[in-house]
Design an enzyme around this catalytic site. Structure first.
Site, PDB file in Angstrom:
ATOM      1  N   PRO A  29      36.826  31.121 -55.626  1.00  0.00           N
ATOM      2  CA  PRO A  29      37.721  30.278 -56.583  1.00  0.00           C
ATOM      3  C   PRO A  29      38.966  30.769 -56.905  1.00  0.00           C
ATOM      4  O   PRO A  29      39.499  31.586 -56.037  1.00  0.00           O
ATOM      5  CB  PRO A  29      36.771  31.216 -58.156  1.00  0.00           C
ATOM      6  CG  PRO A  29      36.311  31.785 -57.173  1.00  0.00           C
ATOM      7  CD  PRO A  29      35.976  32.109 -56.118  1.00  0.00           C
ATOM      8  N   ASP A  30      39.846  29.512 -57.549  1.00  0.00           N
ATOM      9  CA  ASP A  30      41.297  29.464 -57.359  1.00  0.00           C
ATOM     10  C   ASP A  30      41.635  29.809 -59.303  1.00  0.00           C
ATOM     11  O   ASP A  30      41.828  29.144 -60.045  1.00  0.00           O
ATOM     12  CB  ASP A  30      41.909  28.277 -56.954  1.00  0.00           C
ATOM     13  CG  ASP A  30      43.713  28.339 -56.670  1.00  0.00           C
ATOM     14  OD1 ASP A  30      44.115  29.023 -57.572  1.00  0.00           O
ATOM     15  OD2 ASP A  30      43.947  28.431 -56.000  1.00  0.00           O
ATOM     16  N   ILE A  31      41.535  30.639 -58.380  1.00  0.00           N
ATOM     17  CA  ILE A  31      41.897  31.981 -60.110  1.00  0.00           C
ATOM     18  C   ILE A  31      43.154  31.862 -61.316  1.00  0.00           C
ATOM     19  O   ILE A  31      42.296  31.387 -62.347  1.00  0.00           O
ATOM     20  CB  ILE A  31      42.314  33.825 -60.389  1.00  0.00           C
ATOM     21  CG1 ILE A  31      41.037  34.658 -58.757  1.00  0.00           C
ATOM     22  CG2 ILE A  31      43.013  34.943 -61.128  1.00  0.00           C
ATOM     23  CD1 ILE A  31      41.060  35.720 -58.274  1.00  0.00           C
TER      24      ILE A  31
ATOM     25  N   LYS B  54      24.566  46.654 -41.207  1.00  0.00           N
ATOM     26  CA  LYS B  54      26.041  46.060 -39.818  1.00  0.00           C
ATOM     27  C   LYS B  54      25.244  45.254 -38.900  1.00  0.00           C
ATOM     28  O   LYS B  54      24.590  45.797 -38.147  1.00  0.00           O
ATOM     29  CB  LYS B  54      26.256  47.393 -39.452  1.00  0.00           C
ATOM     30  CG  LYS B  54      27.771  47.769 -39.162  1.00  0.00           C
ATOM     31  CD  LYS B  54      28.019  48.825 -37.975  1.00  0.00           C
ATOM     32  CE  LYS B  54      29.590  48.842 -37.080  1.00  0.00           C
ATOM     33  NZ  LYS B  54      29.622  50.193 -36.446  1.00  0.00           N
TER      34      LYS B  54
ATOM     35  N   ASN C 195      43.449  40.139 -46.741  1.00  0.00           N
ATOM     36  CA  ASN C 195      45.126  39.014 -46.613  1.00  0.00           C
ATOM     37  C   ASN C 195      46.210  40.674 -46.630  1.00  0.00           C
ATOM     38  O   ASN C 195      46.232  41.739 -47.150  1.00  0.00           O
ATOM     39  CB  ASN C 195      45.701  38.365 -48.185  1.00  0.00           C
ATOM     40  CG  ASN C 195      45.109  37.097 -47.846  1.00  0.00           C
ATOM     41  OD1 ASN C 195      45.461  36.105 -47.164  1.00  0.00           O
ATOM     42  ND2 ASN C 195      44.553  37.133 -49.077  1.00  0.00           N
TER      43      ASN C 195
ATOM     44  N   PHE D  10      52.746  32.698 -57.190  1.00  0.00           N
ATOM     45  CA  PHE D  10      53.779  33.670 -56.013  1.00  0.00           C
ATOM     46  C   PHE D  10      53.302  32.454 -54.873  1.00  0.00           C
ATOM     47  O   PHE D  10      51.846  32.456 -54.603  1.00  0.00           O
ATOM     48  CB  PHE D  10      53.582  34.645 -55.828  1.00  0.00           C
ATOM     49  CG  PHE D  10      54.699  35.768 -56.844  1.00  0.00           C
ATOM     50  CD1 PHE D  10      55.854  36.455 -56.043  1.00  0.00           C
ATOM     51  CD2 PHE D  10      53.629  35.504 -57.591  1.00  0.00           C
ATOM     52  CE1 PHE D  10      56.091  36.816 -56.861  1.00  0.00           C
ATOM     53  CE2 PHE D  10      54.331  36.786 -58.813  1.00  0.00           C
ATOM     54  CZ  PHE D  10      56.038  37.386 -58.335  1.00  0.00           C
TER      55      PHE D  10
END
Ligand code: C5P
Length: 420
Positions: free
Chosen positions: A317-319, A300, A210, A337
């Site tokens: 996973p959503d921490i 690669k 991100n 956030f």
């Protein structure tokens, strides 16, 4: 700190003169707004002498008697920009009503409307007026908008009555203001914060990630540390130059992926509990990849002659959700956030609820690389959603505000849970 003291038209206004004196003793810069009615109770000369600044009396000019420099006609905006904190003392029933309506008929109304800094009011009025349902309704409207209400106290009143409605004593108001203007006195001791952006490897040289510099997390961590909070930063992919700016006593744990970040966060929380130094606050500032490649290729991946390439992804996973769900002992307080490209507040509210966070800070997507970032904090009070906007030119200023709000909300939350 730059503090605006607004004096309303009530007999208790004389106490506010002493408050100005106390603020000056603490080295605050003070500018005073006198409402038209206040001038029946205190004089421009007293206020200017005590505050060492020209007094502000109406929308169009500073006081005619002022010996200081003149300000422009737009001084409601410059005053609003100048202030770090605004307190109205005494706040009369009329002023409380004007505030609740968002009325801008005078200088004070305009300054309040143009300002995003914390606002506190110290009501003072006859006890019958204070008990009046209209006043109480207006007070509850202001509380929902997160206006701090200082007092009022009980006791004998200037009108001869005895009851609730007295202006707090100047020292008491000073103590209340101190709690706001000195976020440096933290309300919790241990902070766990994530920052940066996770990398989800596809093969030894490629990854999904991100856009996030990690700057906000670093600023919050540093400021928390300056305030005396013990800080642990779990981070992924932060530019080494930026990391150089992290206070050296901040404990740091470097990870790469979302899964590693979750493990590191859970380990820290566990360790904190074992060592009897539980993290009271968890701030999830990291941009965590929602998905990772289903398969990692040890070698690669080679380009083929095909025009397309399909990469299968699986959910990470959503921490913060995991931490929030695991709040066995009611701790830590979880702050997240939300960076959104559309429907900012709706999406942020949805996340707040789905992830069971205690508070969320919503940022528009254009704030990623911008110096100026505007933030809306959203949290629930009972059934109601409360929001607070702030934006400063520097991310470091926003970080201060984030921490200040977290310190306040952390205590309010404990009080609601009757833990203190
Ligand atoms: O879902 P979204 O990524 O927009 O949620 C943002 C908030 O959730 C941030 O506070 C972020 O740190 C946190 N988060 C997390 N684990 C994830 C995804 C996001 O802790 N897997």
């Amino acid at each position: 700190m730059n503090i605006i003291v607004a004096i309303g038209g009530g007999i208790a206004a004389y106490k506010t003169l002493w408050l100005i004196r106390l603020l000056k003793k603490e080295n605050h810069q003070v500018k005073v707004i006198l409402t038209q009615n206040a001038m029946h109770f205190v004089t421009v000369t007293s206020v200017e002498t005590l505050s060492e600044n020209p007094v502000c009396v109406d929308l169009w000019s500073t006081s005619e008697t002022s010996s200081h420099e003149n300000e422009h006609n737009m001084h409601h905006i410059s005053l609003a920009k100048w202030a770090d904190f605004i307190v109205i003392a005494p706040a009369t029933a009329n002023r409380i009503s004007l505030l609740a309506q968002g009325n801008c008929q005078d200088l004070l109304g305009n300054v309040i409307m143009a300002s995003k800094v914390p606002l506190a009011i110290a009501p003072a009025m006859n006890r019958q007026m204070w008990e009046n349902p209209a006043v109480q309704k207006n007070i509850s409207i202001l509380k929902e908008r997160n206006v701090e209400i200082f007092g009022p106290a009980r006791g004998s009143q200037a009108c001869g009555d005895v009851g609730e409605g007295r202006l707090l004593e100047p020292e008491e108001m000073m103590a209340e203001i101190d709690r706001w203007v000195r976020p440096m006195t933290p309300t919790f001791s241990h902070l766990l914060i994530t920052a940066g952006s996770t990398q989800e490897p596809i093969d030894p040289v490629r990854y999904i990630s991100n856009s996030s510099s990690g700057r906000m997390g670093i600023e919050i961590a540093n400021y928390a540390y300056q305030c005396g909070i013990d800080v642990t930063l779990v981070y992924a992919d932060i530019n080494p130059k930026l990391l150089d700016g992290l206070a050296s006593n901040i404990k740091r744990v470097c990870v790469q992926t979302a899964q590693q970040m979750l493990v590191a966060v859970e380990n820290q929380i566990h360790q904190g509990r074992v060592e009897n130094k539980p993290y009271e606050m968890f701030i999830a500032c990291a941009a965590v990849s929602d998905y990772r490649p289903a398969q990692y290729s040890e070698q690669k991946i080679k380009k083929t002659n095909e025009n397309s390439f399909t990469l299968e992804l699986m959910k990470n996973p959503d921490i913060i959700r995991q931490v929030a769900l695991d709040k066995k002992e009611g701790l830590p307080y979880c702050a997240g956030f939300a960076l959104e490209s559309e429907n900012l507040l709706q999406n942020a509210e949805k996340k707040l609820k789905e992830k069971k966070m205690d508070i969320i800070f919503a940022n528009p997507v254009n704030s990623i690389n911008a110096q100026l970032s505007s933030i809306t904090a959203l949290w629930q009070v009972g059934e109601n959603m409360v929001s607070k906007d702030f934006s400063y030119d520097e991310k470091s200023e926003n970080a201060k505000y984030v921490l200040q709000l977290l310190c306040q909300n952390y205590v309010k939350n404990l009080r609601e849970q009757k833990t203190i």
